[in-house]
Design a protein around this motif. Structure first.
Motif, PDB file in Angstrom:
ATOM      1  N   LYS A 189       0.799  -1.226   0.000  1.00  0.00           N
ATOM      2  CA  LYS A 189       0.000   0.000   0.000  1.00  0.00           C
ATOM      3  C   LYS A 189       0.835   1.281   0.000  1.00  0.00           C
ATOM      4  O   LYS A 189       0.554   2.200  -0.740  1.00  0.00           O
ATOM      5  CB  LYS A 189      -0.931   0.035   1.223  1.00  0.00           C
ATOM      6  CG  LYS A 189      -2.019  -0.996   1.220  1.00  0.00           C
ATOM      7  CD  LYS A 189      -3.060  -0.726   0.183  1.00  0.00           C
ATOM      8  CE  LYS A 189      -4.048   0.316   0.648  1.00  0.00           C
ATOM      9  NZ  LYS A 189      -5.102   0.560  -0.293  1.00  0.00           N
ATOM     10  N   THR A 190       1.862   1.320   0.849  1.00  0.00           N
ATOM     11  CA  THR A 190       2.562   2.586   1.050  1.00  0.00           C
ATOM     12  C   THR A 190       3.589   2.840  -0.051  1.00  0.00           C
ATOM     13  O   THR A 190       4.096   1.909  -0.685  1.00  0.00           O
ATOM     14  CB  THR A 190       3.281   2.604   2.409  1.00  0.00           C
ATOM     15  OG1 THR A 190       4.299   1.611   2.407  1.00  0.00           O
ATOM     16  CG2 THR A 190       2.314   2.351   3.546  1.00  0.00           C
ATOM     17  N   GLU A 191       3.882   4.094  -0.259  1.00  0.00           N
ATOM     18  CA  GLU A 191       4.883   4.467  -1.260  1.00  0.00           C
ATOM     19  C   GLU A 191       6.254   3.912  -0.895  1.00  0.00           C
ATOM     20  O   GLU A 191       7.031   3.527  -1.768  1.00  0.00           O
ATOM     21  CB  GLU A 191       4.945   5.982  -1.399  1.00  0.00           C
ATOM     22  CG  GLU A 191       5.829   6.422  -2.540  1.00  0.00           C
ATOM     23  CD  GLU A 191       5.773   7.909  -2.792  1.00  0.00           C
ATOM     24  OE1 GLU A 191       6.734   8.412  -3.407  1.00  0.00           O
ATOM     25  OE2 GLU A 191       4.807   8.564  -2.391  1.00  0.00           O
ATOM     26  N   LYS A 192       6.527   3.831   0.395  1.00  0.00           N
ATOM     27  CA  LYS A 192       7.801   3.279   0.861  1.00  0.00           C
ATOM     28  C   LYS A 192       7.939   1.812   0.448  1.00  0.00           C
ATOM     29  O   LYS A 192       9.002   1.386  -0.020  1.00  0.00           O
ATOM     30  CB  LYS A 192       7.876   3.411   2.385  1.00  0.00           C
ATOM     31  CG  LYS A 192       9.141   2.916   3.006  1.00  0.00           C
ATOM     32  CD  LYS A 192       9.083   3.094   4.518  1.00  0.00           C
ATOM     33  CE  LYS A 192      10.250   2.438   5.191  1.00  0.00           C
ATOM     34  NZ  LYS A 192      10.150   2.474   6.647  1.00  0.00           N
ATOM     35  N   ASP A 193       6.870   1.035   0.610  1.00  0.00           N
ATOM     36  CA  ASP A 193       6.893  -0.372   0.211  1.00  0.00           C
ATOM     37  C   ASP A 193       7.013  -0.522  -1.309  1.00  0.00           C
ATOM     38  O   ASP A 193       7.742  -1.380  -1.799  1.00  0.00           O
ATOM     39  CB  ASP A 193       5.638  -1.092   0.700  1.00  0.00           C
ATOM     40  CG  ASP A 193       5.622  -1.296   2.197  1.00  0.00           C
ATOM     41  OD1 ASP A 193       6.698  -1.204   2.821  1.00  0.00           O
ATOM     42  OD2 ASP A 193       4.537  -1.542   2.749  1.00  0.00           O
TER      43      ASP A 193
END
Length: 120
Positions: free
Chosen positions: A8-12
């Protein structure tokens, strides 16, 4: 698909992109990354405006990708994060063609469990 099964996250997303294990066919680009804690696979889907200018067109493609992956999930490895990026040719395709192309690109990426591994 549960939220725990999604990237989901931009970091992932960025972590998977940085690994840069990619495979592609005419409809999809797939990035994969091995994970240390293999509870289950996680899926991220990205659909650009090149695929469809209207939001409902992109959601239509995303739903079909997600459903195809759900159907294929029992046959797939559980220790990976997968990002699927749709190309514009995926726009007007039906479910069977989308699933066929996903199976092709997933097999190129070696995401399916071998029959020998299932027997163990």
């Amino acid at each position: 698909m549960r939220k725990s099964y999604r990237v989901k996250t931009e970091k992932d997303f960025q972590k998977v992109f940085d690994q840069h294990n990619s495979h592609a066919n005419k409809m999809f680009i797939v990035y994969t990354m091995q994970r240390a804690e293999p509870k289950h696979l996680r899926l991220g889907i990205s659909i650009s405006k090149k695929v469809g200018l209207r939001g409902h067109e992109r959601v239509w493609v995303k739903r079909r990708i997600r459903q195809s992956v759900l159907e294929l999930m029992p046959k797939m490895r559980s220790d990976v994060d997968i990002l699927v990026i749709a190309r514009p040719s995926a726009h007007d395709q039906d479910m069977a063609i989308i699933k066929k192309n996903l199976v092709h690109v997933f097999s190129l990426a070696h995401l399916f469990i071998d029959d020998n591994e299932q027997a163990d």
